[in-house]
Design a protein around this motif. Structure first.
Motif, PDB file in Angstrom:
ATOM      1  N   VAL A 176       0.855  -1.194   0.000  1.00 36.21           N
ATOM      2  CA  VAL A 176       0.000   0.000   0.000  1.00 36.21           C
ATOM      3  C   VAL A 176       0.888   1.239   0.000  1.00 36.21           C
ATOM      4  CG1 VAL A 176      -1.716   1.291   1.315  1.00 36.21           C
ATOM      5  CG2 VAL A 176      -1.836  -1.205   1.237  1.00 36.21           C
ATOM      6  N   LEU A 177       0.697   2.128  -0.965  1.00 33.64           N
ATOM      7  CA  LEU A 177       1.465   3.375  -0.999  1.00 33.64           C
ATOM      8  C   LEU A 177       0.673   4.531  -0.390  1.00 33.64           C
ATOM      9  CD1 LEU A 177       3.074   3.186  -4.570  1.00 33.64           C
ATOM     10  CD2 LEU A 177       3.921   2.283  -2.397  1.00 33.64           C
ATOM     11  N   ALA A 178      -0.649   4.439  -0.415  1.00 34.17           N
ATOM     12  CA  ALA A 178      -1.507   5.466   0.202  1.00 34.17           C
ATOM     13  C   ALA A 178      -2.866   4.833   0.451  1.00 34.17           C
ATOM     14  CB  ALA A 178      -1.646   6.688  -0.702  1.00 34.17           C
ATOM     15  N   ASP A 179      -3.500   5.215   1.546  1.00 31.13           N
ATOM     16  CA  ASP A 179      -4.820   4.671   1.890  1.00 31.13           C
ATOM     17  C   ASP A 179      -5.429   5.588   2.944  1.00 31.13           C
ATOM     18  OD1 ASP A 179      -7.067   3.186   2.486  1.00 31.13           O
ATOM     19  OD2 ASP A 179      -5.984   1.400   3.197  1.00 31.13           O
ATOM     20  N   VAL A 180      -6.257   6.522   2.502  1.00 28.47           N
ATOM     21  CA  VAL A 180      -6.763   7.543   3.430  1.00 28.47           C
ATOM     22  C   VAL A 180      -8.126   8.041   2.945  1.00 28.47           C
ATOM     23  CG1 VAL A 180      -5.424   9.323   2.199  1.00 28.47           C
ATOM     24  CG2 VAL A 180      -6.174   9.755   4.542  1.00 28.47           C
ATOM     25  N   ARG A 455      -1.446  12.496   4.377  1.00 27.51           N
ATOM     26  CA  ARG A 455      -1.494  11.118   4.879  1.00 27.51           C
ATOM     27  C   ARG A 455      -2.703  10.916   5.782  1.00 27.51           C
ATOM     28  NH1 ARG A 455       4.178   9.441   7.381  1.00 27.51           N
ATOM     29  NH2 ARG A 455       3.541   7.399   6.649  1.00 27.51           N
TER      30      ARG A 455
ATOM     31  N   VAL B 270       2.735   3.731   6.882  1.00 31.68           N
ATOM     32  CA  VAL B 270       1.678   3.715   5.859  1.00 31.68           C
ATOM     33  C   VAL B 270       0.832   2.451   5.998  1.00 31.68           C
ATOM     34  CG1 VAL B 270       3.114   2.744   3.999  1.00 31.68           C
ATOM     35  CG2 VAL B 270       1.123   4.109   3.412  1.00 31.68           C
ATOM     36  N   SER B 274      -3.101   2.549   6.812  1.00 32.27           N
ATOM     37  CA  SER B 274      -4.019   1.825   5.932  1.00 32.27           C
ATOM     38  C   SER B 274      -4.926   0.900   6.748  1.00 32.27           C
ATOM     39  CB  SER B 274      -3.214   1.028   4.905  1.00 32.27           C
ATOM     40  OG  SER B 274      -4.061   0.232   4.121  1.00 32.27           O
ATOM     41  N   THR B 277      -7.511   3.059   8.387  1.00 32.57           N
ATOM     42  CA  THR B 277      -8.509   3.463   7.385  1.00 32.57           C
ATOM     43  C   THR B 277      -9.484   2.321   7.131  1.00 32.57           C
ATOM     44  OG1 THR B 277      -6.969   4.984   6.324  1.00 32.57           O
ATOM     45  CG2 THR B 277      -8.811   4.232   4.994  1.00 32.57           C
TER      46      THR B 277
END
Lengths: 483, 483
Positions: A176-180, A455, B270, B274, B277
Motif C-alpha cells: 500500500v502506498l496510500a490509503d486515506v 497522509r 503507511v 491503511s 482506514t
C-alpha cells in the motif's frame, strides 16, 4: 487467536528505493509502456469513438424511480440507495453570524477510489481507466483504476463486478502506498468521503480493454489539457508520498523539489497544526436538515431546483444512455454549477524553496468543520452583484497576473457522475520573492508539509488536493524543458 | 490586508534543543524548583487541608435547576448550558449487527486543557494545579494549568476568570509545543472533544496559590500513586513530542527510548494508517437520540438512571460544596461506573525496541467511528454473567501476569467533574520477546508511531493516551534506578 507471525523489525529502507523517490522518478519519465504521449493520444481518440454516454437534460419530474418525498422533503431514489438531494439550513457563529439555506447531496457511504501501480522497466506505471461519465463535457476522461461507490461494489446497480477491485480489498497481499479517506466538495456533499488508495503490485496484471499503464510524467502532462484528467484521479494522486531529490536545474522544478524534501518551512509543523486547531475550535457550525420546499432563496419546480437570483447551482435531471464497456440506460439528478469556478494557488520562493498560500474554509458538508482550501476558491459570477470590496481575497491578483507568473492554467472538471458540465479554472501563480502578507485565515506551507498532512483525513479539501497535483506536475514540465 | 511579515526560512534546529529532546531531559530530572518529591508531598498535604469539596449523593429529582424535560426526553440544566444527559440507540453493522441503548452525556463544546511550561535552571518545568473536583475519591488531584469548558471561560458559571487562560488564547506570543483536539470517553460522551495544549513561555510567570512547577520526572513518579494525577493532565501530557536519546542503560528504559526515536517498527507507518482506514471504512455506526424513558434495559427513577441488571454505570445526582481557591455550592448529575475498569497495554521488545499492542474500537460518542484503544479496555464486572469465552481478549493474560512482568500498576481516575469515584486500573505488562500473535483488530506499534499519531485528532482514545503517559513514565523510573 490467530497465528499471525511475530512483529519483526523491517529492514531500513534504501532512500533510492523508497516509494516517494520512485514516484518522483516516475514523474520524470516521459515515455512508458504505452510509448510516448503521441501514441497515447491515438488511443484516446479510438476510445472516444467506442466509449460514450449520451446525456439528455430532462425535468426532475420525469426521472425514472426518483421522486420528491413530501413527508421528508427530499428527492430520493425509490430503493433508498445511491444518494438523495436534501435541504439544509447552515448557521456559522464566529465574530458574526452567517446563515444560509441550500440543497445538498447526501451520500454517506465511503466509496473506493483506487489506482493500481506496477513497475515496468524500473519505472512505476499507474493503471488509468478511460471512462465516460454523464456529466463530462467532453465524453471520456482519465480516471483511477477503480471508482466504486459502496452501492457499486455491493451490487445495488445490478451490474457486473468492478474490475481490479480485488487488489484494493485484499491489501495484505500487496504494497500500500496510500490509503486515506478524504472529503469531497463540502459545499455540495453532506459528509461525503471516499477512500483514496494507491496499491503497488509485483505480480502479472491482466490489461483489460479501456485501461492503460501511464508514467506519472505522462499523467502530469495530460493534466495540462482541459477537462481530461478527472477529479477522482487527481484526488487519489494527491495522496501519494512525493519526496524529491531528482531535479537538478535551478528553476522552478528544483525549488519545488526542495519544497518537497525540506522541513525548513516558514512555519514549523507544530505551529501550522496549532493554527488549524485554532480555526477548528473557533467557529460553531450548525447544519440542520429542512425540507427542500422550505429553503429560503431557492425554488423547486417540476423542472429543477434553483436559486431565485440564478446564482450558485441548479439541481437538474438527466437521462443517460451509455455505450462501450459499461452499457445501460438510467436517469438521475445532477448538480450543474451556474458558472465556472476559479481555484488558484499563490506560490512564492523563500530561499529557493516553494511556499504555497493556503486558507482555512468552513463548508457545511465537511466532517470536521474546516479544511485547508486553495488561496482562491470561488465562482466569480456569484460576486457579480456585490461591490468590489466583497470579492474574495487574491481573486483579482490571480486573474490579472502577468502571463510570465502564471505557471499552470487549465480547466479541470468536477466528478462527472454527480456534476453536469461543472469545471474549474485551475491556476498556479508565482509571485516574486519578497515581503508577502499573510492575512488572517491564510498561512504559507511547503509542498512537503502539505504532503505530510495528506497522509491523514480532513486536512486538505478536494480543491486543494487537485491543485497540489497540478503543482507537483510542474516538476515534470520543468524537467522536460531542461532535458 | 495585514502587514504580517514575509515567510522566512526558520534556522535548522539543533537536535539537542528541540522540544522533544528537552521534554525527555525533563523526564530525567528528579529535582526541580519545588525541590524533590518529599518536599512536594508536604505541599500536597497542606493543600488537602485547604482545598476541598464536600460531595453528597442526592436523588436526580432534587437537583437544583436540573430537570427532566419530557418533550425531549433529556435531563438538562434550565439555562441550556453545561451539558445534558440524553438517551441513544446504537447500531453497529459489520459482519453481524450489534444494537444497544444507553444514556450518554452531550457536551458539544470544545474546552481547553492547557499546561504552561517554562525552563528553570535549564530544565523544563510544568505548571500543575492542585484541584478538587466533586467526583474525586481522594480530594485534590494534580491537574493541568488550565481546565476550562467553553461555558467556563465564557463566564456562564458567573465565576471569576480562569487563571493563566490568556497564555493559551494568545498563542502567537509564545511557543506552542502541542495543540490538538482529542476525544474523551466515547462510551460516555457524545462527540466530546477538548483542545489539548502545551505552551512554553520565557517571560516571568506569577505563581498563584495552588499551582506548582514540576519537572516531567516528578509528574511521572507521582503518576505511580493511586488517583493522584488527573485524567486531564494525562491526556495533555500524552500529546507532547517525546523523542528520546538520553537513556544509556540496557534495560527497559533504553528499549523505550529506542522505541521513541526509531522508525523501525514491525509495521511501516503507511501500513498502520491503511489498517486504521480499513477499520474505519468497514463498520457502519448508526447513533440516534431517543428519550431517556424509552431506553431498553435502562430505568429512570426519581433517584437515578440505572441499568436493569445493575451493569455499566448509573447517572446519579450530587450536591457539592467547594472550599479553597474556588468557593461555591451547586448540584449536578454525574456518571458513576458500577465497577473499576481495567486498562492494559501489552508490550514486548523486538530487537531491543519496545512495541505496544493496540486495538481499534468502535465507541458511539467518537467523532470518527473508531479510535485506537489499549490492548485491554473493559470493566470486568460487566462480563461476570457471561461464559469465559466471551471475556475480552488478553484480559486474563494481563490479570494473571507474573509480578516480574508487570511494569506499571496504578489506579487512575476519570475526570472528577463528570465521573463519581470512577477509576481504572492501569496496567503495563511486558511479555517475552518471541512470537506474538496479532489477532484481527490488533497491531503492534512503536511508541514513536503512537507519538506521531498524537499530533492529530481522533487516533488514540483517552484510555490509550492515559497509558501512553504511563509507558513514557517508565523512562523516568528506569533512569532513576540506574542513577
Amino acid at each position: 487467536m490467530s497465528t499471525t507471525p511475530a512483529p519483526r523489525t523491517r529492514p531500513v529502507a534504501d532512500p533510492d528505493t523508497s516509494p516517494a523517490r520512485r514516484i518522483v522518478a516516475s514523474a520524470l519519465a516521459p515515455a512508458g509502456v504505452v510509448g510516448d504521449l503521441t501514441e497515447f493520444h491515438q488511443r484516446l481518440v479510438d476510445a472516444q469513438n467506442r466509449i460514450y454516454t449520451i446525456t439528455e437534460r430532462v425535468s426532475l419530474d420525469s426521472l425514472d424511480r426518483w421522486n420528491y418525498e413530501p413527508s421528508r422533503g427530499v428527492l430520493a431514489h425509490e430503493s433508498g440507495k445511491f444518494f438523495s438531494v436534501e435541504g439544509i439550513r447552515v448557521r456559522v457563529f464566529e465574530d458574526s453570524v452567517r446563515q444560509w439555506d441550500q440543497p445538498i447531496i447526501r451520500q454517506p457511504e465511503v466509496g473506493i477510489l483506487g489506482i493500481l501501480v506496477k513497475e515496468f522497466h524500473g519505472v512505476l506505471h499507474f493503471l488509468m481507466q478511460l471512462k465516460a461519465e454523464p456529466g463530462n463535457r467532453n465524453g471520456i476522461q482519465i480516471s483511477p483504476t477503480v471508482q466504486a461507490t459502496r452501492s457499486n461494489y455491493m451490487g445495488v446497480h445490478g451490474g457486473g463486478r468492478v474490475p481490479y477491485l480485488e487488489y484494493f480489498q485484499d491489501r495484505d497481499r500487496h504494497r500500500v502506498l496510500a490509503d486515506v479517506r478524504q472529503s469531497e466538495q463540502g459545499a455540495w456533499f453532506l459528509g461525503k468521503r471516499n477512500r483514496n488508495m494507491v496499491v503497488e503490485v509485483t505480480e502479472e496484471v491482466e490489461l483489460l480493454d479501456g485501461f492503460h499503464w501511464l508514467t506519472l510524467n505522462q499523467i502530469h502532462r495530460l493534466l495540462a489539457l482541459d477537462d481530461l484528467v478527472n477529479m477522482d484521479a487527481r484526488t487519489v494522486l494527491s495522496c501519494l508520498p512525493f519526496t524529491g531529490g531528482g531535479v537538478a536545474d535551478e528553476g522552478l522544478g528544483a525549488a519545488l523539489d526542495r519544497s518537497s524534501v525540506t522541513e525548513r518551512g516558514a512555519h514549523s509543523m507544530v505551529a501550522l497544526l496549532s493554527w488549524i486547531t485554532d480555526t477548528r475550535t473557533r467557529p460553531e457550525v450548525d447544519v440542520r436538515t429542512i425540507a427542500l420546499d422550505e429553503l429560503s432563496q431557492w425554488r423547486r419546480t417540476p423542472e429543477r431546483i434553483g436559486h431565485r437570483e440564478g446564482r450558485y447551482f441548479d439541481v437538474i435531471g438527466v437521462r443517460v444512455e451509455a455505450g462501450g464497456r459499461e452499457v445501460g440506460r438510467w436517469s438521475q439528478p445532477m448538480i450543474a454549477a451556474r458558472g465556472p469556478g476559479v481555484l488558484a494557488l499563490l506560490v512564492t520562493r523563500v530561499e529557493g524553496t516553494v511556499h504555497v498560500l493556503m486558507q482555512t474554509r468552513v463548508e457545511p458538508g465537511l466532517t470536521d468543520v474546516v479544511e485547508l482550501a486553495p488561496t482562491v476558491q470561488c465562482t466569480p459570477s456569484n460576486y457579480a452583484h456585490l461591490p468590489a470590496a466583497s470579492r474574495p481575497a487574491f481573486l483579482d491578483a490571480v486573474l490579472r497576473a502577468d502571463p510570465g507568473q502564471v505557471k499552470f492554467d487549465t480547466m479541470l472538471s468536477d466528478e462527472g457522475g454527480r456534476f453536469y458540465h461543472t469545471s474549474n479554472r485551475h491556476l498556479i501563480v508565482e509571485t516574486e520573492t519578497g515581503p508577502h502578507p499573510e492575512p488572517p485565515g491564510f498561512r504559507w506551507f511547503t509542498l512537503g508539509q502539505l504532503t505530510e498532512l495528506l497522509r491523514h483525513s480532513h486536512y486538505l479539501n478536494v480543491q486543494a488536493r487537485s491543485l497540489v497535483v497540478c503543482l507537483r506536475s510542474l516538476v515534470s514540465a520543468q524537467s522536460d524543458r531542461h532535458r
